[in-house]
Design a protein around this motif. Structure first.
Motif, short mmCIF file in Angstrom:
data_model
loop_
_atom_site.label_atom_id
_atom_site.label_comp_id
_atom_site.label_asym_id
_atom_site.label_seq_id
_atom_site.Cartn_x
_atom_site.Cartn_y
_atom_site.Cartn_z
N GLN A 1 0.87 -1.02 0.09
CA GLN A 1 -0.07 -0.08 -0.09
C GLN A 1 0.89 1.39 0.06
OE1 GLN A 1 -2.98 0.14 3.04
NE2 GLN A 1 -2.40 -2.08 3.41
N ARG A 2 0.42 2.39 -0.50
CA ARG A 2 1.01 3.70 -0.33
C ARG A 2 0.45 4.30 0.56
NH1 ARG A 2 3.02 7.82 -3.81
NH2 ARG A 2 3.03 6.84 -5.64
N LEU A 3 1.49 4.79 1.58
CA LEU A 3 1.33 5.40 2.58
C LEU A 3 0.65 6.69 2.36
CD1 LEU A 3 1.30 5.65 5.74
CD2 LEU A 3 3.49 6.71 5.60
N SER A 4 -0.79 6.94 3.02
CA SER A 4 -1.55 8.18 2.75
C SER A 4 -0.96 9.15 3.83
CB SER A 4 -2.97 7.60 2.96
OG SER A 4 -3.82 8.95 2.96
N ARG A 5 -1.06 10.42 3.61
CA ARG A 5 -0.92 11.48 4.37
C ARG A 5 -2.04 11.60 5.42
NH1 ARG A 5 1.54 16.41 0.80
NH2 ARG A 5 3.29 15.17 -0.10
N ILE A 6 -2.99 11.06 4.90
CA ILE A 6 -4.29 11.44 5.61
C ILE A 6 -4.74 10.30 6.50
CG2 ILE A 6 -6.83 12.37 5.39
CD1 ILE A 6 -5.66 13.98 3.14
N ARG A 7 -4.71 9.00 5.97
CA ARG A 7 -5.48 7.87 6.68
C ARG A 7 -5.13 7.64 7.95
NH1 ARG A 7 -5.97 3.03 2.86
NH2 ARG A 7 -7.83 3.94 2.14
N PRO A 8 -3.99 7.52 8.13
CA PRO A 8 -3.54 7.67 9.46
C PRO A 8 -4.08 8.55 10.69
CG PRO A 8 -1.53 7.24 8.33
CD PRO A 8 -2.65 7.83 7.30
N TRP A 9 -4.22 9.66 10.06
CA TRP A 9 -4.76 10.72 11.04
C TRP A 9 -6.17 10.51 11.39
CZ3 TRP A 9 -1.61 13.06 14.20
CH2 TRP A 9 -0.21 13.36 13.54
N ILE A 10 -6.95 10.28 10.30
CA ILE A 10 -8.42 9.75 10.31
C ILE A 10 -8.49 8.83 11.42
CG2 ILE A 10 -10.18 8.88 9.26
CD1 ILE A 10 -9.36 10.27 6.48
N THR A 11 -7.69 7.79 11.19
CA THR A 11 -7.95 6.53 12.25
C THR A 11 -7.44 7.11 13.58
OG1 THR A 11 -6.98 4.89 10.55
CG2 THR A 11 -6.67 4.44 12.94
N LEU A 12 -6.35 8.20 13.91
CA LEU A 12 -5.99 8.55 15.00
C LEU A 12 -7.21 9.56 15.70
CD1 LEU A 12 -2.34 8.93 14.69
CD2 LEU A 12 -3.65 7.19 16.18
N ALA A 13 -8.15 10.02 14.96
CA ALA A 13 -9.33 10.77 15.35
C ALA A 13 -10.50 10.08 15.45
CB ALA A 13 -9.41 11.88 14.07
N ILE A 14 -10.64 9.02 14.59
CA ILE A 14 -12.08 8.46 14.66
C ILE A 14 -12.12 7.34 15.96
CG2 ILE A 14 -13.68 6.94 13.46
CD1 ILE A 14 -13.35 8.40 10.99
N PHE A 15 -11.28 6.61 15.84
CA PHE A 15 -11.04 5.38 17.02
C PHE A 15 -10.96 5.83 18.41
CE2 PHE A 15 -10.11 2.39 13.40
CZ PHE A 15 -11.01 1.75 13.71
N PRO A 16 -10.50 6.92 18.81
CA PRO A 16 -10.49 7.41 20.42
C PRO A 16 -12.03 8.05 20.36
CG PRO A 16 -8.29 8.10 19.51
CD PRO A 16 -9.18 7.39 18.14
N VAL A 17 -12.68 8.68 19.36
CA VAL A 17 -14.19 9.25 19.87
C VAL A 17 -14.75 8.03 19.88
CG1 VAL A 17 -15.80 10.40 18.43
CG2 VAL A 17 -13.40 11.25 18.46
N LEU A 18 -14.72 6.89 19.01
CA LEU A 18 -15.67 5.73 19.15
C LEU A 18 -15.44 5.13 20.50
CD1 LEU A 18 -15.49 4.31 15.64
CD2 LEU A 18 -17.32 5.40 16.59
N ILE A 19 -14.21 5.21 21.05
CA ILE A 19 -13.81 4.42 22.08
C ILE A 19 -14.40 5.23 23.33
CG2 ILE A 19 -11.89 4.11 23.82
CD1 ILE A 19 -10.26 3.51 21.28
N GLY A 20 -14.31 6.31 23.05
CA GLY A 20 -15.05 7.43 24.16
C GLY A 20 -16.59 7.22 24.39
N LEU A 21 -17.15 7.11 23.26
CA LEU A 21 -18.55 6.82 23.03
C LEU A 21 -19.10 5.43 23.72
CD1 LEU A 21 -19.39 8.36 19.62
CD2 LEU A 21 -20.05 9.44 21.92
N LEU A 22 -18.26 4.36 23.46
CA LEU A 22 -18.79 3.23 23.74
C LEU A 22 -18.25 3.22 25.44
CD1 LEU A 22 -17.25 0.70 21.25
CD2 LEU A 22 -19.76 0.95 21.81
N GLY A 23 -17.12 3.89 25.75
CA GLY A 23 -17.01 3.86 27.11
C GLY A 23 -18.03 4.63 27.98
#
Length: 181
Positions: free
Chosen positions: A33-55
């Motif tokens: 895969q080509r490393l995207s500049r944006i995709r890791p940052w989206i992961t780092l933004a969305i997953f903590p929010v989902l974890i917080g909501l589930l918590g």
């Protein structure tokens, strides 16, 4: 013959979308895969929010939060293991990486198995019971599986961002040395 309910219609509409995303996840987890500049940052933004909501949804039950935290910890360890098994390639065309296929397939199968079990549970075991989004936070197994996936993806995204910054820093240093020479 009774008309299908709104949840059944929703499932029939969403099923092709879910199947397409699962297929895309499998393809992405096993190939270069080509490393995207944006995709890791989206992961780092969305997953903590989902974890917080589930918590937040499970905050009244400390045991469920422990399952979520345990999944996050185990997922972070798997993410570290996955980064060690990843092949990184800085090329003139861009930055590429190839994740470990076995780990990617195993996590994807776990995700698919949990979705299929949940659908089985909702539509066959207890079809008359009301099922909402909050029900996912009531299941310790779901929280543990989500924590495992979230911990893995967060740790892996952090590793990709760190690798990208390291490669770019090394490139700047080489260019600075070249200008000074």
């Amino acid at each position: 013959m009774p008309a299908p309910g709104s949840s059944t219609l929703t499932l029939l509409v969403l099923l092709p979308l879910v199947a397409w995303r699962v297929y895309a996840r499998f393809r992405r987890m096993v190939g270069r895969q080509r490393l995207s500049r944006i995709r890791p940052w989206i992961t780092l933004a969305i997953f903590p929010v989902l974890i917080g909501l589930l918590g937040l949804a499970a905050h009244a039950h400390l045991d469920r939060l422990f399952w979520l935290a345990g999944g996050l910890g185990l997922g972070a360890l798997l993410g570290t293991f996955g980064l060690r098994k990843t092949r990184f390639e800085p090329t003139p065309e861009g930055l590429f990486y190839t994740p470990n296929a076995h780990l990617g397939i195993a996590l994807s199968l776990l995700f698919v198995a949990r979705i299929l079990y949940r659908l089985f549970e909702v539509y066959l075991i207890a079809p008359g019971m009301p099922n909402g989004v909050g029900d996912f936070a009531r299941s310790s197994l779901t929280l543990a599986v989500f924590g495992l996936l979230a911990g893995y993806y967060i740790r892996y995204a952090i590793g990709l961002v760190r690798w990208r910054f390291g490669v770019l820093r090394a490139k700047r240093e080489r260019e600075a040395l070249g200008r000074d020479a």
